[in-house]
Scaffold this motif. Structure first.
Motif, PDB file in Angstrom:
ATOM      1  N   TYR A  80     -31.813 -30.447  72.285  1.00  0.00           N
ATOM      2  CA  TYR A  80     -33.131 -31.031  72.539  1.00  0.00           C
ATOM      3  C   TYR A  80     -33.100 -31.720  73.899  1.00  0.00           C
ATOM      4  CZ  TYR A  80     -36.636 -34.674  72.841  1.00  0.00           C
ATOM      5  OH  TYR A  80     -37.627 -35.504  73.303  1.00  0.00           O
ATOM      6  N   ARG A  81     -34.163 -31.556  74.659  1.00  0.00           N
ATOM      7  CA  ARG A  81     -34.290 -32.264  75.935  1.00  0.00           C
ATOM      8  C   ARG A  81     -35.754 -32.592  76.205  1.00  0.00           C
ATOM      9  NH1 ARG A  81     -29.644 -31.781  75.210  1.00  0.00           N
ATOM     10  NH2 ARG A  81     -27.975 -31.220  76.675  1.00  0.00           N
ATOM     11  N   ARG A  82     -35.938 -33.705  76.897  1.00  0.00           N
ATOM     12  CA  ARG A  82     -37.229 -34.038  77.479  1.00  0.00           C
ATOM     13  C   ARG A  82     -37.070 -33.761  78.974  1.00  0.00           C
ATOM     14  NH1 ARG A  82     -39.958 -38.417  79.842  1.00  0.00           N
ATOM     15  NH2 ARG A  82     -41.997 -38.855  78.965  1.00  0.00           N
ATOM     16  N   ARG A  83     -37.708 -32.724  79.459  1.00  0.00           N
ATOM     17  CA  ARG A  83     -37.516 -32.288  80.854  1.00  0.00           C
ATOM     18  C   ARG A  83     -38.685 -32.749  81.716  1.00  0.00           C
ATOM     19  NH1 ARG A  83     -35.249 -26.534  81.781  1.00  0.00           N
ATOM     20  NH2 ARG A  83     -33.366 -27.779  81.449  1.00  0.00           N
ATOM     21  N   THR A  84     -38.388 -33.571  82.702  1.00  0.00           N
ATOM     22  CA  THR A  84     -39.414 -34.092  83.598  1.00  0.00           C
ATOM     23  C   THR A  84     -39.322 -33.388  84.941  1.00  0.00           C
ATOM     24  OG1 THR A  84     -39.343 -36.253  82.524  1.00  0.00           O
ATOM     25  CG2 THR A  84     -40.316 -36.164  84.730  1.00  0.00           C
ATOM     26  N   ILE A  85     -40.461 -32.913  85.419  1.00  0.00           N
ATOM     27  CA  ILE A  85     -40.558 -32.238  86.715  1.00  0.00           C
ATOM     28  C   ILE A  85     -41.600 -33.003  87.517  1.00  0.00           C
ATOM     29  CG2 ILE A  85     -41.134 -30.063  87.878  1.00  0.00           C
ATOM     30  CD1 ILE A  85     -40.409 -28.654  85.180  1.00  0.00           C
ATOM     31  N   PHE A  86     -41.188 -33.596  88.644  1.00  0.00           N
ATOM     32  CA  PHE A  86     -42.156 -34.401  89.392  1.00  0.00           C
ATOM     33  C   PHE A  86     -41.901 -34.377  90.887  1.00  0.00           C
ATOM     34  CE2 PHE A  86     -40.020 -38.873  89.322  1.00  0.00           C
ATOM     35  CZ  PHE A  86     -38.751 -38.321  89.337  1.00  0.00           C
ATOM     36  N   GLY A  87     -43.000 -34.644  91.601  1.00  0.00           N
ATOM     37  CA  GLY A  87     -42.964 -34.642  93.064  1.00  0.00           C
ATOM     38  C   GLY A  87     -44.371 -34.474  93.590  1.00  0.00           C
ATOM     39  N   GLY A  88     -44.615 -34.978  94.781  1.00  0.00           N
ATOM     40  CA  GLY A  88     -45.941 -34.858  95.364  1.00  0.00           C
ATOM     41  C   GLY A  88     -47.028 -35.538  94.569  1.00  0.00           C
ATOM     42  N   GLY A  89     -46.657 -36.540  93.813  1.00  0.00           N
ATOM     43  CA  GLY A  89     -47.638 -37.267  93.010  1.00  0.00           C
ATOM     44  C   GLY A  89     -47.956 -36.616  91.682  1.00  0.00           C
ATOM     45  N   ASN A  90     -47.348 -35.454  91.407  1.00  0.00           N
ATOM     46  CA  ASN A  90     -47.581 -34.774  90.133  1.00  0.00           C
ATOM     47  C   ASN A  90     -46.383 -34.930  89.212  1.00  0.00           C
ATOM     48  OD1 ASN A  90     -50.125 -33.623  90.971  1.00  0.00           O
ATOM     49  ND2 ASN A  90     -48.924 -32.239  92.262  1.00  0.00           N
ATOM     50  N   LYS A  91     -46.653 -34.922  87.918  1.00  0.00           N
ATOM     51  CA  LYS A  91     -45.574 -35.049  86.935  1.00  0.00           C
ATOM     52  C   LYS A  91     -45.913 -34.217  85.711  1.00  0.00           C
ATOM     53  CE  LYS A  91     -43.168 -38.543  84.156  1.00  0.00           C
ATOM     54  NZ  LYS A  91     -43.075 -39.997  83.860  1.00  0.00           N
TER      55      LYS A  91
ATOM     56  N   GLY B  86     -29.379 -51.680 104.800  1.00  0.00           N
ATOM     57  CA  GLY B  86     -29.195 -52.324 103.480  1.00  0.00           C
ATOM     58  C   GLY B  86     -28.568 -51.490 102.404  1.00  0.00           C
ATOM     59  N   PRO B  87     -29.160 -50.331 102.041  1.00  0.00           N
ATOM     60  CA  PRO B  87     -30.450 -49.850 102.525  1.00  0.00           C
ATOM     61  C   PRO B  87     -31.614 -50.427 101.715  1.00  0.00           C
ATOM     62  CG  PRO B  87     -29.512 -48.216 101.070  1.00  0.00           C
ATOM     63  CD  PRO B  87     -28.520 -49.346 101.117  1.00  0.00           C
ATOM     64  N   THR B  88     -32.811 -50.211 102.222  1.00  0.00           N
ATOM     65  CA  THR B  88     -34.031 -50.550 101.496  1.00  0.00           C
ATOM     66  C   THR B  88     -34.459 -49.339 100.677  1.00  0.00           C
ATOM     67  OG1 THR B  88     -34.738 -52.079 103.229  1.00  0.00           O
ATOM     68  CG2 THR B  88     -36.441 -51.255 101.736  1.00  0.00           C
ATOM     69  N   SER B  89     -34.759 -49.562  99.401  1.00  0.00           N
ATOM     70  CA  SER B  89     -35.173 -48.493  98.499  1.00  0.00           C
ATOM     71  C   SER B  89     -36.681 -48.581  98.285  1.00  0.00           C
ATOM     72  CB  SER B  89     -34.431 -48.627  97.162  1.00  0.00           C
ATOM     73  OG  SER B  89     -34.895 -47.682  96.228  1.00  0.00           O
ATOM     74  N   THR B  90     -37.399 -47.528  98.686  1.00  0.00           N
ATOM     75  CA  THR B  90     -38.860 -47.530  98.601  1.00  0.00           C
ATOM     76  C   THR B  90     -39.325 -46.443  97.643  1.00  0.00           C
ATOM     77  OG1 THR B  90     -38.985 -48.259 100.904  1.00  0.00           O
ATOM     78  CG2 THR B  90     -40.989 -47.309  99.943  1.00  0.00           C
ATOM     79  N   ASP B  91     -40.183 -46.817  96.724  1.00  0.00           N
ATOM     80  CA  ASP B  91     -40.716 -45.873  95.740  1.00  0.00           C
ATOM     81  C   ASP B  91     -41.716 -44.935  96.421  1.00  0.00           C
ATOM     82  OD1 ASP B  91     -41.795 -44.512  93.616  1.00  0.00           O
ATOM     83  OD2 ASP B  91     -42.347 -46.292  92.469  1.00  0.00           O
ATOM     84  N   ILE B  92     -41.418 -43.636  96.430  1.00  0.00           N
ATOM     85  CA  ILE B  92     -42.321 -42.657  97.037  1.00  0.00           C
ATOM     86  C   ILE B  92     -42.843 -41.682  95.987  1.00  0.00           C
ATOM     87  CG2 ILE B  92     -41.264 -42.819  99.324  1.00  0.00           C
ATOM     88  CD1 ILE B  92     -39.810 -40.142  98.669  1.00  0.00           C
ATOM     89  N   THR B  93     -42.703 -42.040  94.710  1.00  0.00           N
ATOM     90  CA  THR B  93     -43.070 -41.114  93.636  1.00  0.00           C
ATOM     91  C   THR B  93     -44.516 -40.639  93.747  1.00  0.00           C
ATOM     92  OG1 THR B  93     -41.569 -42.358  92.212  1.00  0.00           O
ATOM     93  CG2 THR B  93     -43.068 -40.801  91.139  1.00  0.00           C
ATOM     94  N   ALA B  94     -45.403 -41.556  94.052  1.00  0.00           N
ATOM     95  CA  ALA B  94     -46.827 -41.223  94.029  1.00  0.00           C
ATOM     96  C   ALA B  94     -47.451 -41.214  95.413  1.00  0.00           C
ATOM     97  CB  ALA B  94     -47.565 -42.210  93.135  1.00  0.00           C
ATOM     98  N   THR B  95     -46.615 -41.112  96.432  1.00  0.00           N
ATOM     99  CA  THR B  95     -47.152 -41.153  97.792  1.00  0.00           C
ATOM    100  C   THR B  95     -46.672 -39.949  98.594  1.00  0.00           C
ATOM    101  OG1 THR B  95     -45.264 -42.410  98.636  1.00  0.00           O
ATOM    102  CG2 THR B  95     -47.121 -43.675  97.779  1.00  0.00           C
ATOM    103  N   ASN B  96     -47.360 -39.684  99.693  1.00  0.00           N
ATOM    104  CA  ASN B  96     -46.872 -38.710 100.665  1.00  0.00           C
ATOM    105  C   ASN B  96     -46.004 -39.457 101.664  1.00  0.00           C
ATOM    106  OD1 ASN B  96     -48.182 -36.479  99.593  1.00  0.00           O
ATOM    107  ND2 ASN B  96     -50.038 -36.846 100.767  1.00  0.00           N
ATOM    108  N   THR B  97     -44.743 -39.103 101.720  1.00  0.00           N
ATOM    109  CA  THR B  97     -43.852 -39.769 102.660  1.00  0.00           C
ATOM    110  C   THR B  97     -43.721 -38.905 103.911  1.00  0.00           C
ATOM    111  OG1 THR B  97     -41.759 -40.973 102.827  1.00  0.00           O
ATOM    112  CG2 THR B  97     -41.664 -38.775 101.834  1.00  0.00           C
ATOM    113  N   ARG B  98     -43.684 -39.525 105.054  1.00  0.00           N
ATOM    114  CA  ARG B  98     -43.625 -38.790 106.325  1.00  0.00           C
ATOM    115  C   ARG B  98     -42.238 -38.911 106.954  1.00  0.00           C
ATOM    116  NH1 ARG B  98     -48.753 -37.745 108.945  1.00  0.00           N
ATOM    117  NH2 ARG B  98     -50.500 -38.617 107.779  1.00  0.00           N
ATOM    118  N   ALA B  99     -41.829 -37.820 107.564  1.00  0.00           N
ATOM    119  CA  ALA B  99     -40.631 -37.856 108.398  1.00  0.00           C
ATOM    120  C   ALA B  99     -41.092 -38.153 109.818  1.00  0.00           C
ATOM    121  CB  ALA B  99     -39.913 -36.512 108.341  1.00  0.00           C
ATOM    122  N   SER B 100     -40.442 -39.082 110.465  1.00  0.00           N
ATOM    123  CA  SER B 100     -40.864 -39.494 111.803  1.00  0.00           C
ATOM    124  C   SER B 100     -39.624 -39.702 112.670  1.00  0.00           C
ATOM    125  CB  SER B 100     -41.666 -40.795 111.728  1.00  0.00           C
ATOM    126  OG  SER B 100     -40.800 -41.879 111.425  1.00  0.00           O
ATOM    127  N   THR B 101     -39.861 -40.147 113.885  1.00  0.00           N
ATOM    128  CA  THR B 101     -38.728 -40.484 114.746  1.00  0.00           C
ATOM    129  C   THR B 101     -38.465 -41.996 114.668  1.00  0.00           C
ATOM    130  OG1 THR B 101     -40.262 -40.509 116.607  1.00  0.00           O
ATOM    131  CG2 THR B 101     -38.896 -38.541 116.331  1.00  0.00           C
TER     132      THR B 101
END
Lengths: 145, 178
Positions: free
Chosen positions: A62-73, B14-29
């Motif tokens: 059994y597994r709960r498989r989470t796929i997420f990225g780009g604001g989608n989950k 540090g490093p600083t850990s930033t939550d990017i789960t729900a955002t568009n993160t940009r690569a920059s210089t």
């Protein structure tokens, strides 16, 4: 229905049930006494996987498989028997069910890494064909193979 | 109870850990966690300019009831950044801060410049749902926090690239939980 509402139940041969919603952990399942493994949501059984026909509690996965990225989950719930199959994946938000004889190379039914309590012994690798197993699908679910 | 897992971007010493789960993160210089449109990658007159490399990792803010494992990372398999823009990456078991010349180019991501990379960076679009990049690591109850190796990537802009903001791409993480 939402993903948080889907939980598992392990039914034993003495009629008792170990339920995730009661705080039980997957590792606590007594596999030698397992009669059936179910994925449930309040008021309904989504998948019912009985032991037998070569399958024992030690083949359960059994597994709960989470796929997420780009604001989608997306969360898939996987359950089945290894190595003999079948394995089933449920995606509650889209009410989609996928069923396969074994884990696949990609997609929701891609293979898993075994946990210590899962004993996929070589002696069990006798039949990789899809066997008939009682898989109960709720109304509205789509079986995608 | 399922764990609460986020995707983090690591920056700074540090490093600083930033939550990017729900955002568009940009690569920059720059080594900023959320640079916005500041410090874009200049199109070079010749050769290639690079973003500062981007270090990402999973982080559990609540523990799983059992174990999290089988971590993977992948793309949609098609580079939609446009002509002259590529992205390479690989896994790393230890964080290494990105360096470069701010506003001009990051240090190229290589095993020589990033000693903790598992191997030479490859085109990230070779990692697809059908052939994902496996990320070493797991997390077991009652632990929380960062887990699994990093996936480190870098945008490269060649002199053939056109100006302007490029189309966003989605990078996907997957994990199993018991």
């Amino acid at each position: 229905m939402n993903s948080l509402a889907v939980t598992w139940e392990a039914a034993y041969d003495d009629g008792t049930v170990l339920a995730e919603k009661s705080g039980a952990r997957y590792a606590q399942i007594e596999r030698d006494r397992l009669k059936s493994f179910r994925l449930v949501s309040p008021g309904e059984i989504l998948v019912d996987l009985p032991v037998g026909d070569g399958r024992t509690g030690y083949n359960l996965v059994y597994r709960r498989r989470t796929i997420f990225g780009g604001g989608n989950k997306v969360v898939w719930y996987l359950a089945g028997w290894v190595p003999m199959g079948p394995v089933v994946a449920i995606q509650p938000e889209t009410e989609t069910v996928k069923k396969s004889a074994t884990f696949e190379q990609s997609g929701p039914l891609r293979g898993v890494e075994p946990t210590p309590e899962e004993r996929w012994l070589p002696s069990h690798k006798t039949d990789f064909r899809l066997k008939t197993s009682k898989v109960t699908l709720p109304s509205g679910y789509v079986l995608k193979t | 109870m399922a764990a609460t897992v986020t995707i983090r971007r690591l920056t700074g010493a540090g490093p600083t850990s930033t939550d990017i789960t729900a955002t568009n993160t940009r690569a920059s210089t720059s080594d900023a966690p959320a640079p916005g449109t500041s410090d874009p990658i200049p199109i070079p007159d010749s050769g290639t300019n690079y973003s500062y490399w981007v270090s990402t990792q999973l982080n559990a803010t609540s523990t799983p009831s059992g174990t999290i494992n089988n971590i993977t990372w992948y793309t949609d398999g098609a580079n939609g950044f446009g002509t002259g823009v590529t992205c390479v990456g690989n896994t790393a078991d230890v964080y290494v801060q990105a360096t470069g010349t701010q506003g001009t180019s990051g240090t190229q991501l290589t095993t020589g410049n990033h000693a903790e990379l598992a191997g030479a960076p490859v085109d990230v679009f070779t990692h697809t749902s059908g052939s994902p990049k496996s990320i070493t690591g797991s997390l077991t109850n009652p632990s929380t926090g960062a887990f699994g190796h990093f996936f480190v990537y870098q945008i490269a802009v060649a002199d053939t690239a056109g100006p302007g903001t490029i189309t966003a791409e989605t990078f996907t993480w997957s994990y199993d939980e018991t």
